[in-house]
Design an enzyme around this catalytic site. Structure first.
Site, PDB file in Angstrom:
ATOM      1  N   LYS A 278      42.560 -15.531  30.174  1.00  0.00           N
ATOM      2  CA  LYS A 278      42.917 -16.177  31.441  1.00  0.00           C
ATOM      3  C   LYS A 278      44.213 -15.573  31.987  1.00  0.00           C
ATOM      4  O   LYS A 278      45.219 -15.553  31.291  1.00  0.00           O
ATOM      5  CB  LYS A 278      43.093 -17.685  31.198  1.00  0.00           C
ATOM      6  CG  LYS A 278      43.804 -18.446  32.329  1.00  0.00           C
ATOM      7  CD  LYS A 278      43.931 -19.946  32.017  1.00  0.00           C
ATOM      8  CE  LYS A 278      44.791 -20.685  33.044  1.00  0.00           C
ATOM      9  NZ  LYS A 278      44.950 -22.121  32.764  1.00  0.00           N
ATOM     10  N   ASP A 283      50.351 -20.996  38.250  1.00  0.00           N
ATOM     11  CA  ASP A 283      49.496 -22.178  38.354  1.00  0.00           C
ATOM     12  C   ASP A 283      50.295 -23.363  38.898  1.00  0.00           C
ATOM     13  O   ASP A 283      50.988 -24.046  38.151  1.00  0.00           O
ATOM     14  CB  ASP A 283      48.907 -22.515  36.973  1.00  0.00           C
ATOM     15  CG  ASP A 283      47.963 -23.717  37.033  1.00  0.00           C
ATOM     16  OD1 ASP A 283      47.590 -24.127  38.156  1.00  0.00           O
ATOM     17  OD2 ASP A 283      47.588 -24.223  35.950  1.00  0.00           O
ATOM     18  N   LYS A 290      50.773 -29.873  40.668  1.00  0.00           N
ATOM     19  CA  LYS A 290      51.503 -30.298  39.458  1.00  0.00           C
ATOM     20  C   LYS A 290      52.835 -30.931  39.855  1.00  0.00           C
ATOM     21  O   LYS A 290      53.372 -30.601  40.921  1.00  0.00           O
ATOM     22  CB  LYS A 290      51.809 -29.068  38.594  1.00  0.00           C
ATOM     23  CG  LYS A 290      50.644 -28.519  37.820  1.00  0.00           C
ATOM     24  CD  LYS A 290      51.100 -27.353  36.955  1.00  0.00           C
ATOM     25  CE  LYS A 290      49.933 -26.747  36.199  1.00  0.00           C
ATOM     26  NZ  LYS A 290      49.335 -27.640  35.205  1.00  0.00           N
ATOM     27  N   ASP A 301      51.130 -18.681  32.856  1.00  0.00           N
ATOM     28  CA  ASP A 301      49.711 -19.039  32.758  1.00  0.00           C
ATOM     29  C   ASP A 301      48.802 -17.798  32.739  1.00  0.00           C
ATOM     30  O   ASP A 301      47.591 -17.907  32.650  1.00  0.00           O
ATOM     31  CB  ASP A 301      49.339 -19.969  33.926  1.00  0.00           C
ATOM     32  CG  ASP A 301      48.236 -20.953  33.555  1.00  0.00           C
ATOM     33  OD1 ASP A 301      48.046 -21.202  32.358  1.00  0.00           O
ATOM     34  OD2 ASP A 301      47.551 -21.447  34.472  1.00  0.00           O
ATOM     35  N   GLU A 362      41.798 -25.083  36.511  1.00  0.00           N
ATOM     36  CA  GLU A 362      41.294 -23.849  37.125  1.00  0.00           C
ATOM     37  C   GLU A 362      40.940 -22.771  36.109  1.00  0.00           C
ATOM     38  O   GLU A 362      40.129 -21.902  36.389  1.00  0.00           O
ATOM     39  CB  GLU A 362      42.321 -23.305  38.136  1.00  0.00           C
ATOM     40  CG  GLU A 362      43.463 -22.453  37.556  1.00  0.00           C
ATOM     41  CD  GLU A 362      44.355 -23.195  36.577  1.00  0.00           C
ATOM     42  OE1 GLU A 362      44.417 -24.437  36.643  1.00  0.00           O
ATOM     43  OE2 GLU A 362      44.985 -22.546  35.709  1.00  0.00           O
ATOM     44  N   ARG A 364      39.318 -22.843  33.271  1.00  0.00           N
ATOM     45  CA  ARG A 364      37.912 -22.856  32.839  1.00  0.00           C
ATOM     46  C   ARG A 364      37.004 -22.341  33.946  1.00  0.00           C
ATOM     47  O   ARG A 364      35.930 -21.801  33.676  1.00  0.00           O
ATOM     48  CB  ARG A 364      37.529 -24.279  32.401  1.00  0.00           C
ATOM     49  CG  ARG A 364      37.640 -25.301  33.483  1.00  0.00           C
ATOM     50  CD  ARG A 364      37.711 -26.711  32.946  1.00  0.00           C
ATOM     51  NE  ARG A 364      39.024 -27.042  32.402  1.00  0.00           N
ATOM     52  CZ  ARG A 364      39.332 -28.203  31.830  1.00  0.00           C
ATOM     53  NH1 ARG A 364      38.423 -29.156  31.705  1.00  0.00           N
ATOM     54  NH2 ARG A 364      40.538 -28.417  31.350  1.00  0.00           N
TER      55      ARG A 364
END
Ligand code: BES
Ligand code: ZN
Ligand code: ZN
Length: 512
Positions: A278, A283, A290, A301, A362, A364
């Protein structure tokens, strides 16, 4: 890319006492009873200073503790650094890796130009000297690492380079240490490379930049080839997951494919492996924004994807006889007028549809395209690595990655590589109960489950995309980052997973 601090390691036959160096590091077990041969020689030349220190109790040789004794005219070193190794019965190769890291970190802090490591002597015959040489080398890179490329003013700067030697007075031992040093150098440098890219912020590194770095790797290597799918190709291929997650940013998403084609034909007799990571370059959570506190940490991330880049770099340098694909889906998750929304339904590469219930889940979504693509490329084995869930941090803390998968033997192989590399993992479930929670009423899947077991439901979601491949998943949320002071390295990216992946691939290349 230039190393942030240039560290060169060598082995050398040298007399421990006469050896000229800024720092000579030696190891000590807390329960050793008496000094080993090297410490005892040094103790004599230092008029009993080591014994005295232990007797007074100022230094207890606790694991990762260290103290300095200044040299005199009877020894070549300006300083003797005693590094604690803890209890002898608990010692593993990671003890020596961490000890070397402690020594190297301190050497950089002290602005030493040269560091001689004689840590191995305390271990006697417990471990193979080549493995010790490798662990010392990896640890040295780890501990000396600094990330300061944007610091233009500093009261307490550092030197640009550090020359390190693993020394012994016995030529045979030096030879063995040197065997491990070569492998350790490739691995150690790959990990520092990963840490630097991961540490770079979102305004500097975005998907297109990661694609550029991957291309540069392939340009420099005869074993690596690189393909990039830009947004047009993502659309043409039907990779709706990566496109949706990246839709809120001016920096367009990409899918990076690196392929290792080694010179040896032997590669065709071992399984083809896909490693998937990933790479969310930032993010924010997207429209499911968030909280502000610590949001800056979400520049990390991308750590899973960067670990894949670094592992591909290392196995190509080793000319490891194994066919490996590196798959890196990369996007920036931002809120804007063009972002994907909660409620959206996206269609992924294998045709499965996902109802987006939270734009912050996001990882996944981009991995669904990447895993399905890896499965389609006929990878026998897929290993993915992702800073996937805060829930994994809640479950395991900051010391171990969560390990899930669909094949016991593969999970054991990953656990073995974890033990050897010192990057810890812990097995977690991802079975049918968890998959049940991820079913949507209006699409095939939804991207969040219930409040509980978030790392497990996330893994159960990923499992839907790997087809018949054997698959292992590493949730590296938490282990990707050192957030406070540590005795063996500095704050920021840990480069977690680089050593683990390379070790795993080396083991697979050597399997029958
Ligand atoms: N990148 C985060 C996971 C994360 C959290 C990594 C903390 C490192 C430290 C991921 O994309 C995320 O936001 N996951 C959500 C999922 C939730 C909305 C189901 C989470 O863990 O809160
Ligand atoms: Zn998120
Ligand atoms: Zn994320």
């Amino acid at each position: 890319m230039k190393d942030i601090i240039e560290v060169e390691l060598k082995t050398r036959k040298a007399d421990f006492c006469k050896n000229k160096t800024d720092i000579l590091a030696v190891g000590l077990f807390s329960d050793a009873g008496k000094l080993d041969s090297v410490n005892s020689m040094l103790n004599d030349k230092l008029d009993g200073a080591i014994q005295q220190l232990l007797k007074i109790g100022d230094f207890k040789a606790r694991d990762r503790a260290c103290t300095i004794i200044y040299g005199n005219e009877k020894i070549g070193a300006k300083r003797i650094m005693l590094v604690g190794l803890g209890e002898k019965k608990k010692a593993t190769l990671d003890t020596i890796r961490k000890a070397a890291a402690v020594a190297a970190k301190k050497a950089v802090d002290l602005k030493a130009k040269t560091l001689s490591l004689a840590l191995h002597n305390a271990f006697g015959e417990s471990f193979d000297l080549s493995a010790i040489g490798q662990a010392c080398t990896e640890g040295t890179y780890y501990g000396s690492y600094r990330y300061d490329e944007y610091v233009t003013e500093s009261d307490d700067g550092r030197l640009g380079s550090l020359a390190v030697e693993l020394i012994d007075s016995d030529a045979n031992k030096v030879k063995k240490l040197n065997q491990g040093l070569n492998t350790g150098t490739i691995i150690g440098k790959a990990q520092s490379y990963a840490r630097t890219i991961a540490n770079r912020p979102g305004n500097v590194i975005y998907p297109e930049k990661i694609a550029g770095i991957a291309k540069e790797l392939s340009r420099k290597s005869k074993n690596l080839s690189c393909t990039i799918f830009d947004d047009k190709q993502l659309k043409a291929k039907g990779m709706g997951g990566i496109l949706a997650v990246g839709s809120g940013s001016v920096h367009k998403p990409v899918f990076i494919i690196l392929k290792n084609k080694p010179s040896s034909k032997k590669a065709n007799s071992v399984p083809t492996i896909g490693i998937v990571g990933k790479a969310i370059t930032f993010d924010s959570g997207g429209l499911s924004l968030k909280p502000a506190a610590n949001m800056d940490e979400m520049k990390l991330d991308k750590s899973g994807g960067i670990a894949i880049l670094a592992a591909m770099k290392a196995i190509a340098e080793m000319d490891l006889p194994i066919n490996v694909y590196g798959f890196i889906p990369s996007a920036e998750n931002l809120p804007s007028g063009s972002s994907y929304r909660p409620g959206d339904i996206v269609t992924t590469y294998n045709g499965k549809t996902i109802e987006v219930q939270n734009t912050d889940a996001e990882g996944r979504i981009i991995l669904s395209d990447a895993l399905a693509y890896a499965a389609k490329q006929k990878c026998d084995i897929i290993v993915d690595m992702a800073t996937l869930t805060g829930a994994c941090m809640v479950a395991l803390g900051k010391y171990m990655a969560g390990l899930m998968g669909n094949d016991d033997e593969l999970m054991k192989q990953v656990q073995k590589a974890s033990e050897e590399s010192g990057e810890k993992v812990w097995p977690m479930p991802s079975g049918d109960e968890y998959a049940e929670e991820m079913k949507s009423k209006i699409a095939d899947l939804k991207n969040i489950g219930s409040k509980w077991g978030g790392a497990c439901t996330a893994a159960a979601f990923l499992k839907q995309f790997v087809g018949e491949s054997k698959w292992a998943h590493l949730d590296v949320a938490g282990v990707d980052l050192i957030s406070g002071p540590a005795d063996y390295s500095v704050e920021g990216s840990t480069g977690f997973g680089v050593r683990l992946l390379i070790t795993f691939l080396m083991n697979m290349a050597n399997s029958k």
